[in-house]
Motif scaffolding. Structure first.
Motif, PDB file in Angstrom:
ATOM      1  N   VAL A  52      -5.716 -66.563 -13.607  1.00 57.96           N
ATOM      2  CA  VAL A  52      -5.024 -66.058 -12.425  1.00 57.96           C
ATOM      3  C   VAL A  52      -4.622 -64.655 -12.628  1.00 57.96           C
ATOM      4  CG1 VAL A  52      -2.851 -66.503 -11.180  1.00 57.96           C
ATOM      5  CG2 VAL A  52      -3.767 -68.376 -12.217  1.00 57.96           C
ATOM      6  N   PRO A  53      -4.960 -63.670 -11.642  1.00 54.94           N
ATOM      7  CA  PRO A  53      -4.754 -62.439 -11.924  1.00 54.94           C
ATOM      8  C   PRO A  53      -3.332 -62.154 -11.998  1.00 54.94           C
ATOM      9  CG  PRO A  53      -6.434 -62.501 -10.184  1.00 54.94           C
ATOM     10  CD  PRO A  53      -5.831 -64.140 -10.448  1.00 54.94           C
ATOM     11  N   TRP A  54      -2.568 -61.579 -12.895  1.00 56.38           N
ATOM     12  CA  TRP A  54      -1.287 -61.185 -12.994  1.00 56.38           C
ATOM     13  C   TRP A  54      -0.652 -60.544 -11.695  1.00 56.38           C
ATOM     14  CZ3 TRP A  54       0.559 -56.536 -13.072  1.00 56.38           C
ATOM     15  CH2 TRP A  54      -0.150 -55.410 -13.559  1.00 56.38           C
ATOM     16  N   GLN A  55      -1.559 -59.517 -11.382  1.00 56.52           N
ATOM     17  CA  GLN A  55      -1.106 -58.860 -10.069  1.00 56.52           C
ATOM     18  C   GLN A  55      -0.842 -59.581  -8.782  1.00 56.52           C
ATOM     19  OE1 GLN A  55      -3.945 -58.581 -11.743  1.00 56.52           O
ATOM     20  NE2 GLN A  55      -4.656 -56.400 -12.311  1.00 56.52           N
TER      21      GLN A  55
ATOM     22  N   LEU B 139       6.239 -63.736 -12.181  1.00 55.65           N
ATOM     23  CA  LEU B 139       5.659 -63.091 -13.372  1.00 55.65           C
ATOM     24  C   LEU B 139       6.559 -63.193 -14.672  1.00 55.65           C
ATOM     25  CD1 LEU B 139       2.872 -62.209 -14.822  1.00 55.65           C
ATOM     26  CD2 LEU B 139       3.673 -59.956 -13.863  1.00 55.65           C
ATOM     27  N   ASN B 140       7.579 -62.512 -14.366  1.00 56.11           N
ATOM     28  CA  ASN B 140       8.765 -62.268 -15.487  1.00 56.11           C
ATOM     29  C   ASN B 140       9.078 -63.423 -16.058  1.00 56.11           C
ATOM     30  OD1 ASN B 140      10.226 -60.198 -16.658  1.00 56.11           O
ATOM     31  ND2 ASN B 140      11.751 -61.529 -16.039  1.00 56.11           N
ATOM     32  N   ASN B 141       9.495 -64.629 -15.045  1.00 58.03           N
ATOM     33  CA  ASN B 141       9.978 -65.980 -15.395  1.00 58.03           C
ATOM     34  C   ASN B 141       8.678 -66.774 -16.181  1.00 58.03           C
ATOM     35  OD1 ASN B 141      12.166 -65.578 -14.093  1.00 58.03           O
ATOM     36  ND2 ASN B 141      11.477 -66.838 -12.204  1.00 58.03           N
ATOM     37  N   LEU B 142       7.440 -66.363 -16.094  1.00 54.33           N
ATOM     38  CA  LEU B 142       6.422 -67.038 -16.522  1.00 54.33           C
ATOM     39  C   LEU B 142       6.051 -66.591 -18.085  1.00 54.33           C
ATOM     40  CD1 LEU B 142       3.708 -68.837 -16.931  1.00 54.33           C
ATOM     41  CD2 LEU B 142       2.555 -66.793 -15.770  1.00 54.33           C
ATOM     42  N   ILE B 143       6.343 -64.925 -18.179  1.00 52.18           N
ATOM     43  CA  ILE B 143       6.422 -64.478 -19.394  1.00 52.18           C
ATOM     44  C   ILE B 143       7.495 -64.834 -20.089  1.00 52.18           C
ATOM     45  CG2 ILE B 143       6.417 -62.260 -20.713  1.00 52.18           C
ATOM     46  CD1 ILE B 143       4.975 -61.095 -18.072  1.00 52.18           C
ATOM     47  N   GLU B 144       8.889 -64.831 -19.666  1.00 50.32           N
ATOM     48  CA  GLU B 144       9.891 -65.357 -20.560  1.00 50.32           C
ATOM     49  C   GLU B 144       9.685 -66.867 -21.026  1.00 50.32           C
ATOM     50  OE1 GLU B 144      13.607 -65.050 -18.452  1.00 50.32           O
ATOM     51  OE2 GLU B 144      13.596 -62.621 -18.511  1.00 50.32           O
ATOM     52  N   ALA B 145       9.248 -67.596 -20.382  1.00 50.07           N
ATOM     53  CA  ALA B 145       8.984 -68.896 -20.723  1.00 50.07           C
ATOM     54  C   ALA B 145       8.020 -69.127 -21.796  1.00 50.07           C
ATOM     55  CB  ALA B 145       8.259 -69.982 -19.601  1.00 50.07           C
TER      56      ALA B 145
ATOM     57  N   SER C 299      -5.761 -57.450 -22.637  1.00 56.55           N
ATOM     58  CA  SER C 299      -6.143 -58.414 -23.761  1.00 56.55           C
ATOM     59  C   SER C 299      -5.718 -59.781 -23.774  1.00 56.55           C
ATOM     60  CB  SER C 299      -5.327 -57.439 -25.095  1.00 56.55           C
ATOM     61  OG  SER C 299      -4.258 -57.437 -24.736  1.00 56.55           O
ATOM     62  N   ALA C 300      -4.814 -60.010 -22.648  1.00 57.16           N
ATOM     63  CA  ALA C 300      -4.249 -61.348 -22.672  1.00 57.16           C
ATOM     64  C   ALA C 300      -4.596 -61.718 -20.956  1.00 57.16           C
ATOM     65  CB  ALA C 300      -2.874 -61.642 -22.741  1.00 57.16           C
ATOM     66  N   VAL C 301      -4.724 -63.116 -20.700  1.00 57.66           N
ATOM     67  CA  VAL C 301      -4.764 -63.340 -19.178  1.00 57.66           C
ATOM     68  C   VAL C 301      -3.965 -64.533 -18.998  1.00 57.66           C
ATOM     69  CG1 VAL C 301      -7.154 -62.475 -18.923  1.00 57.66           C
ATOM     70  CG2 VAL C 301      -6.904 -64.912 -19.855  1.00 57.66           C
ATOM     71  N   ILE C 302      -3.643 -64.881 -17.808  1.00 63.25           N
ATOM     72  CA  ILE C 302      -2.972 -66.023 -17.238  1.00 63.25           C
ATOM     73  C   ILE C 302      -4.037 -67.189 -16.803  1.00 63.25           C
ATOM     74  CG2 ILE C 302      -1.231 -67.288 -15.542  1.00 63.25           C
ATOM     75  CD1 ILE C 302       0.013 -64.143 -15.386  1.00 63.25           C
ATOM     76  N   VAL C 303      -3.847 -68.290 -17.470  1.00 61.86           N
ATOM     77  CA  VAL C 303      -4.853 -69.423 -17.186  1.00 61.86           C
ATOM     78  C   VAL C 303      -3.900 -70.519 -16.510  1.00 61.86           C
ATOM     79  CG1 VAL C 303      -6.476 -71.031 -18.182  1.00 61.86           C
ATOM     80  CG2 VAL C 303      -6.252 -68.634 -19.014  1.00 61.86           C
ATOM     81  N   TYR C 304      -4.674 -70.992 -15.511  1.00 63.55           N
ATOM     82  CA  TYR C 304      -3.924 -72.376 -14.945  1.00 63.55           C
ATOM     83  C   TYR C 304      -5.235 -73.495 -14.995  1.00 63.55           C
ATOM     84  CZ  TYR C 304      -2.819 -75.519 -11.574  1.00 63.55           C
ATOM     85  OH  TYR C 304      -2.555 -76.996 -10.770  1.00 63.55           O
ATOM     86  N   SER C 305      -4.524 -74.427 -15.775  1.00 56.81           N
ATOM     87  CA  SER C 305      -5.365 -75.669 -15.664  1.00 56.81           C
ATOM     88  C   SER C 305      -4.973 -76.662 -14.748  1.00 56.81           C
ATOM     89  CB  SER C 305      -5.112 -76.253 -17.005  1.00 56.81           C
ATOM     90  OG  SER C 305      -5.697 -77.887 -17.238  1.00 56.81           O
ATOM     91  N   GLU C 306      -6.103 -76.888 -13.741  1.00 52.25           N
ATOM     92  CA  GLU C 306      -6.007 -77.871 -12.589  1.00 52.25           C
ATOM     93  C   GLU C 306      -5.872 -79.387 -13.213  1.00 52.25           C
ATOM     94  OE1 GLU C 306      -8.479 -77.446  -9.266  1.00 52.25           O
ATOM     95  OE2 GLU C 306      -9.056 -75.470 -10.044  1.00 52.25           O
ATOM     96  N   LEU C 307      -6.717 -79.600 -14.385  1.00 53.80           N
ATOM     97  CA  LEU C 307      -6.680 -80.872 -14.755  1.00 53.80           C
ATOM     98  C   LEU C 307      -5.020 -81.207 -15.475  1.00 53.80           C
ATOM     99  CD1 LEU C 307      -8.088 -83.551 -16.078  1.00 53.80           C
ATOM    100  CD2 LEU C 307      -8.510 -82.050 -18.228  1.00 53.80           C
TER     101      LEU C 307
ATOM    102  N   ILE D 257      -0.663 -68.403 -20.967  1.00 54.71           N
ATOM    103  CA  ILE D 257      -0.979 -67.196 -21.364  1.00 54.71           C
ATOM    104  C   ILE D 257      -1.540 -66.983 -22.748  1.00 54.71           C
ATOM    105  CG2 ILE D 257      -0.206 -64.548 -21.805  1.00 54.71           C
ATOM    106  CD1 ILE D 257       2.356 -64.925 -20.214  1.00 54.71           C
ATOM    107  N   VAL D 258      -2.932 -66.468 -22.581  1.00 52.15           N
ATOM    108  CA  VAL D 258      -4.025 -66.672 -23.652  1.00 52.15           C
ATOM    109  C   VAL D 258      -4.801 -65.523 -24.065  1.00 52.15           C
ATOM    110  CG1 VAL D 258      -4.201 -69.257 -23.619  1.00 52.15           C
ATOM    111  CG2 VAL D 258      -5.775 -67.669 -22.352  1.00 52.15           C
ATOM    112  N   PRO D 259      -5.260 -65.092 -25.235  1.00 51.64           N
ATOM    113  CA  PRO D 259      -6.090 -63.847 -25.385  1.00 51.64           C
ATOM    114  C   PRO D 259      -7.130 -64.077 -24.443  1.00 51.64           C
ATOM    115  CG  PRO D 259      -5.426 -64.960 -27.397  1.00 51.64           C
ATOM    116  CD  PRO D 259      -4.823 -65.967 -26.374  1.00 51.64           C
TER     117      PRO D 259
END
Length: 74
Positions: free
Chosen positions: A3-6, A13-19, A50-58, A64-66
């Motif tokens: 998922v593009p952070w933009q 985005l801030n809530n996701l990063i804080e979590a 250097s990091a990306v947001i990943v959504y798992s549909e499963l 957030i992973v490298p």
């Protein structure tokens, strides 16, 4: 799915990063680092690619992973 952070609302985005940084087991070493500093560091990693947001549909989860876990498209 990456998922593009933009594409996220800034507050979302801030809530996701804080979590992410508040998860038990997230270790930043011996020095105490403030929540704001941790959030800024992760935001910088997302912005630099250097990091990306990943959504798992499963699993219906977001993480957030490298970015090196994913091959770059040509």
């Amino acid at each position: 799915m990456i998922v593009p952070w933009q594409s996220l609302d800034p507050q979302t985005l801030n809530n996701l990063i804080e979590a992410f940084v508040l998860r038990e087991g997230t270790d930043y070493g011996e020095q105490e680092i403030s929540l704001d500093e941790k959030v800024a560091a992760v935001r910088n990693q997302l912005q630099s690619g250097s990091a990306v947001i990943v959504y798992s549909e499963l699993h219906e989860t977001v993480d957030i992973v490298p970015s090196d876990r994913f091959p770059r498209e040509a």
